[in-house]
Design an enzyme around this catalytic site. Sequence first.
Site, PDB file in Angstrom:
ATOM      1  N   LYS A  32       0.886  -1.167   0.000  1.00  0.00           N
ATOM      2  CA  LYS A  32       0.000   0.000   0.000  1.00  0.00           C
ATOM      3  C   LYS A  32       0.917   1.208   0.000  1.00  0.00           C
ATOM      4  O   LYS A  32       1.491   1.554   1.048  1.00  0.00           O
ATOM      5  CB  LYS A  32      -0.881  -0.036   1.251  1.00  0.00           C
ATOM      6  CG  LYS A  32      -1.723   1.223   1.495  1.00  0.00           C
ATOM      7  CD  LYS A  32      -3.147   1.071   1.045  1.00  0.00           C
ATOM      8  CE  LYS A  32      -3.996   2.282   1.472  1.00  0.00           C
ATOM      9  NZ  LYS A  32      -5.410   2.156   1.039  1.00  0.00           N
ATOM     10  N   ASP A  43      -4.521  -0.636   6.432  1.00  0.00           N
ATOM     11  CA  ASP A  43      -4.810  -1.652   5.410  1.00  0.00           C
ATOM     12  C   ASP A  43      -3.785  -2.777   5.476  1.00  0.00           C
ATOM     13  O   ASP A  43      -4.122  -3.955   5.342  1.00  0.00           O
ATOM     14  CB  ASP A  43      -4.798  -1.006   4.021  1.00  0.00           C
ATOM     15  CG  ASP A  43      -6.062  -0.189   3.773  1.00  0.00           C
ATOM     16  OD1 ASP A  43      -6.204   0.360   2.683  1.00  0.00           O
ATOM     17  OD2 ASP A  43      -6.909  -0.104   4.691  1.00  0.00           O
ATOM     18  N   GLU A  97      -2.201  -1.651  -3.618  1.00  0.00           N
ATOM     19  CA  GLU A  97      -3.522  -1.060  -3.351  1.00  0.00           C
ATOM     20  C   GLU A  97      -3.432   0.458  -3.297  1.00  0.00           C
ATOM     21  O   GLU A  97      -2.583   1.014  -2.593  1.00  0.00           O
ATOM     22  CB  GLU A  97      -4.097  -1.573  -2.024  1.00  0.00           C
ATOM     23  CG  GLU A  97      -5.470  -0.938  -1.757  1.00  0.00           C
ATOM     24  CD  GLU A  97      -6.069  -1.245  -0.410  1.00  0.00           C
ATOM     25  OE1 GLU A  97      -5.577  -2.157   0.285  1.00  0.00           O
ATOM     26  OE2 GLU A  97      -7.024  -0.538  -0.041  1.00  0.00           O
ATOM     27  N   GLY A  98      -4.300   1.114  -4.047  1.00  0.00           N
ATOM     28  CA  GLY A  98      -4.349   2.574  -4.012  1.00  0.00           C
ATOM     29  C   GLY A  98      -5.014   3.073  -2.735  1.00  0.00           C
ATOM     30  O   GLY A  98      -5.263   2.306  -1.796  1.00  0.00           O
ATOM     31  N   LEU A 183     -20.233 -10.444   2.861  1.00  0.00           N
ATOM     32  CA  LEU A 183     -19.766 -11.528   3.726  1.00  0.00           C
ATOM     33  C   LEU A 183     -20.318 -11.316   5.131  1.00  0.00           C
ATOM     34  O   LEU A 183     -20.300 -10.193   5.638  1.00  0.00           O
ATOM     35  CB  LEU A 183     -18.232 -11.554   3.766  1.00  0.00           C
ATOM     36  CG  LEU A 183     -17.527 -11.688   2.416  1.00  0.00           C
ATOM     37  CD1 LEU A 183     -16.024 -11.507   2.599  1.00  0.00           C
ATOM     38  CD2 LEU A 183     -17.840 -13.024   1.762  1.00  0.00           C
ATOM     39  N   LEU A 184     -20.779 -12.378   5.735  1.00  0.00           N
ATOM     40  CA  LEU A 184     -21.335 -12.252   7.097  1.00  0.00           C
ATOM     41  C   LEU A 184     -20.230 -11.905   8.090  1.00  0.00           C
ATOM     42  O   LEU A 184     -20.440 -11.227   9.078  1.00  0.00           O
ATOM     43  CB  LEU A 184     -22.040 -13.561   7.504  1.00  0.00           C
ATOM     44  CG  LEU A 184     -23.337 -13.860   6.723  1.00  0.00           C
ATOM     45  CD1 LEU A 184     -23.912 -15.207   7.151  1.00  0.00           C
ATOM     46  CD2 LEU A 184     -24.352 -12.723   6.958  1.00  0.00           C
TER      47      LEU A 184
HETATM   48  N1  LIG Z   1     -18.238  -7.973   0.470  1.00  0.00           N
HETATM   49  C1  LIG Z   1     -18.087  -7.480   1.722  1.00  0.00           C
HETATM   50  N2  LIG Z   1     -18.691  -8.096   2.760  1.00  0.00           N
HETATM   51  C2  LIG Z   1     -18.566  -7.624   4.018  1.00  0.00           C
HETATM   52  N3  LIG Z   1     -17.838  -6.543   4.349  1.00  0.00           N
HETATM   53  C3  LIG Z   1     -17.208  -5.898   3.343  1.00  0.00           C
HETATM   54  C4  LIG Z   1     -17.292  -6.321   1.994  1.00  0.00           C
HETATM   55  N4  LIG Z   1     -16.546  -5.474   1.223  1.00  0.00           N
HETATM   56  C5  LIG Z   1     -16.019  -4.557   2.069  1.00  0.00           C
HETATM   57  N5  LIG Z   1     -16.397  -4.811   3.341  1.00  0.00           N
HETATM   58  C6  LIG Z   1     -16.037  -4.033   4.532  1.00  0.00           C
HETATM   59  O1  LIG Z   1     -16.220  -2.654   4.225  1.00  0.00           O
HETATM   60  C7  LIG Z   1     -15.156  -1.873   4.819  1.00  0.00           C
HETATM   61  C8  LIG Z   1     -14.414  -1.121   3.708  1.00  0.00           C
HETATM   62  O2  LIG Z   1     -13.757  -2.068   2.864  1.00  0.00           O
HETATM   63  P1  LIG Z   1     -12.213  -1.854   2.500  1.00  0.00           P
HETATM   64  O3  LIG Z   1     -11.439  -1.504   3.711  1.00  0.00           O
HETATM   65  O4  LIG Z   1     -11.771  -3.048   1.733  1.00  0.00           O
HETATM   66  O5  LIG Z   1     -12.337  -0.560   1.572  1.00  0.00           O
HETATM   67  P2  LIG Z   1     -11.171   0.163   0.768  1.00  0.00           P
HETATM   68  O6  LIG Z   1     -11.680   0.423  -0.591  1.00  0.00           O
HETATM   69  O7  LIG Z   1      -9.930  -0.635   0.906  1.00  0.00           O
HETATM   70  O8  LIG Z   1     -11.010   1.549   1.553  1.00  0.00           O
HETATM   71  P3  LIG Z   1      -9.722   2.556   1.535  1.00  0.00           P
HETATM   72  O9  LIG Z   1      -9.976   3.509   0.408  1.00  0.00           O
HETATM   73  O10 LIG Z   1      -9.789   3.202   2.879  1.00  0.00           O
HETATM   74  O11 LIG Z   1      -8.503   1.731   1.369  1.00  0.00           O
HETATM   75  C9  LIG Z   1     -14.254  -2.872   5.551  1.00  0.00           C
HETATM   76  O12 LIG Z   1     -14.658  -2.936   6.921  1.00  0.00           O
HETATM   77  C10 LIG Z   1     -14.556  -4.190   4.869  1.00  0.00           C
HETATM   78  O13 LIG Z   1     -14.333  -5.326   5.725  1.00  0.00           O
HETATM   79  C1  LIG Z   2      -9.109   7.755   4.731  1.00  0.00           C
HETATM   80  C2  LIG Z   2      -9.551   6.726   3.714  1.00  0.00           C
HETATM   81  N1  LIG Z   2      -9.763   5.454   4.417  1.00  0.00           N
HETATM   82  C3  LIG Z   2      -8.505   6.547   2.623  1.00  0.00           C
HETATM   83  N2  LIG Z   2      -7.276   6.068   3.211  1.00  0.00           N
HETATM   84  C4  LIG Z   2      -8.248   7.801   1.822  1.00  0.00           C
HETATM   85  C5  LIG Z   2      -9.462   8.193   1.009  1.00  0.00           C
HETATM   86  C6  LIG Z   2      -9.255   9.465   0.232  1.00  0.00           C
HETATM   87  C7  LIG Z   2     -10.516   9.893  -0.499  1.00  0.00           C
HETATM   88  C8  LIG Z   2     -10.397  11.273  -1.096  1.00  0.00           C
HETATM   89  C9  LIG Z   2     -11.660  11.653  -1.842  1.00  0.00           C
HETATM   90  O1  LIG Z   2     -11.958  11.021  -2.901  1.00  0.00           O
HETATM   91  O2  LIG Z   2     -12.417  12.509  -1.355  1.00  0.00           O
HETATM   92 MG   LIG Z   3      -8.110  -0.171   1.715  1.00  0.00          MG
END
Ligand SMILES: Nc1ncnc2c1ncn2[C@@H]1O[C@H](COP(=O)(O)OP(=O)(O)OP(=O)(O)O)[C@@H](O)[C@H]1O
Ligand SMILES: C[C@H](N)[C@H](N)CCCCCC(=O)O
Ligand SMILES: [Mg+2]
Length: 204
Positions: A32, A43, A97-98, A183-184
């Site tokens: 990340k 993350d 991961e972005g 997912l549960l």
């Molecule tokens: N299919 C799913 N079933 C249950 N929970 C989920 C599912 N997809 C995402 N979540 C939950 O939603 C929340 C956000 O997901 P995740 O952290 O993967 O988002 P992200 O896109 O990585 O966010 P960020 O931009 O902050 O990195 C987490 O708590 C994750 O466990």
């Molecule tokens: C804090 C969050 N969980 C991420 N790490 C960063 C998300 C940035 C989003 C910016 C935006 O699109 O407004």
């Molecule tokens: Mg993430």
Amino acid sequence: MKGVFVTGTDTGIGKTLVSAWLAQHWRADYWKPVQTGALEDSDSDTIAQLAPDARIHPPAYVFKAPLSPHEAARREGARIDLSALIPPAVPGPLVVEGAGGVMVPLNELALMVDLMERLKLPAIVVARTALGTINHTLLTLDLLRRRRVPILGVVLNGQRNPGNRQAIEQFGAVPILAELQPLLAVTAKVIAGLPPPAFHMPES
Ligand SMILES: Nc1ncnc2c1ncn2[C@@H]1O[C@H](COP(=O)(O)OP(=O)(O)OP(=O)(O)O)[C@@H](O)[C@H]1O
Ligand SMILES: C[C@H](N)[C@H](N)CCCCCC(=O)O
Ligand SMILES: [Mg+2]
């Protein structure tokens, strides 16, 4: 470098969950580049919990504020330098991961898509299935194409929605790589129990 860049149509869309699924099943390395917020439960920490067979590399930048990287950095008197975002040299597949989506600012000039353009890793776009996702997904795909970022496909995350799936496939001219149901529980056991990716890590 053999890997994928996991982006999404939003923050909180499921990029880390999908990254855990890929990293675990591919026994991949995970990185990340920029982490903002969630310092106690970043993350990378989540990946360590959900994908015990993944090798995790520390972010290049970690900022406290749960904000856009450009602003989280500014609040700490810092600035993200794209040239400092150098992927770890790994022998096998790398899952990058972005943060948020493709137009998230990294500094006053660069966006997440600029990093993606530099890394040239095939992109996986994580998108919700619910109403609104067609626009968000097509916008994301359009920008990636304009910047010549290779696109592996879309992972749909949420309750099945055949109509939105078909629209994204058709108007986005993109494969749906997987459909992840709600997912549960989100645990390593559940992630390991998911069907493995039905697609391969591309040779870049
Ligand atoms: N299919 C799913 N079933 C249950 N929970 C989920 C599912 N997809 C995402 N979540 C939950 O939603 C929340 C956000 O997901 P995740 O952290 O993967 O988002 P992200 O896109 O990585 O966010 P960020 O931009 O902050 O990195 C987490 O708590 C994750 O466990
Ligand atoms: C804090 C969050 N969980 C991420 N790490 C960063 C998300 C940035 C989003 C910016 C935006 O699109 O407004
Ligand atoms: Mg993430």
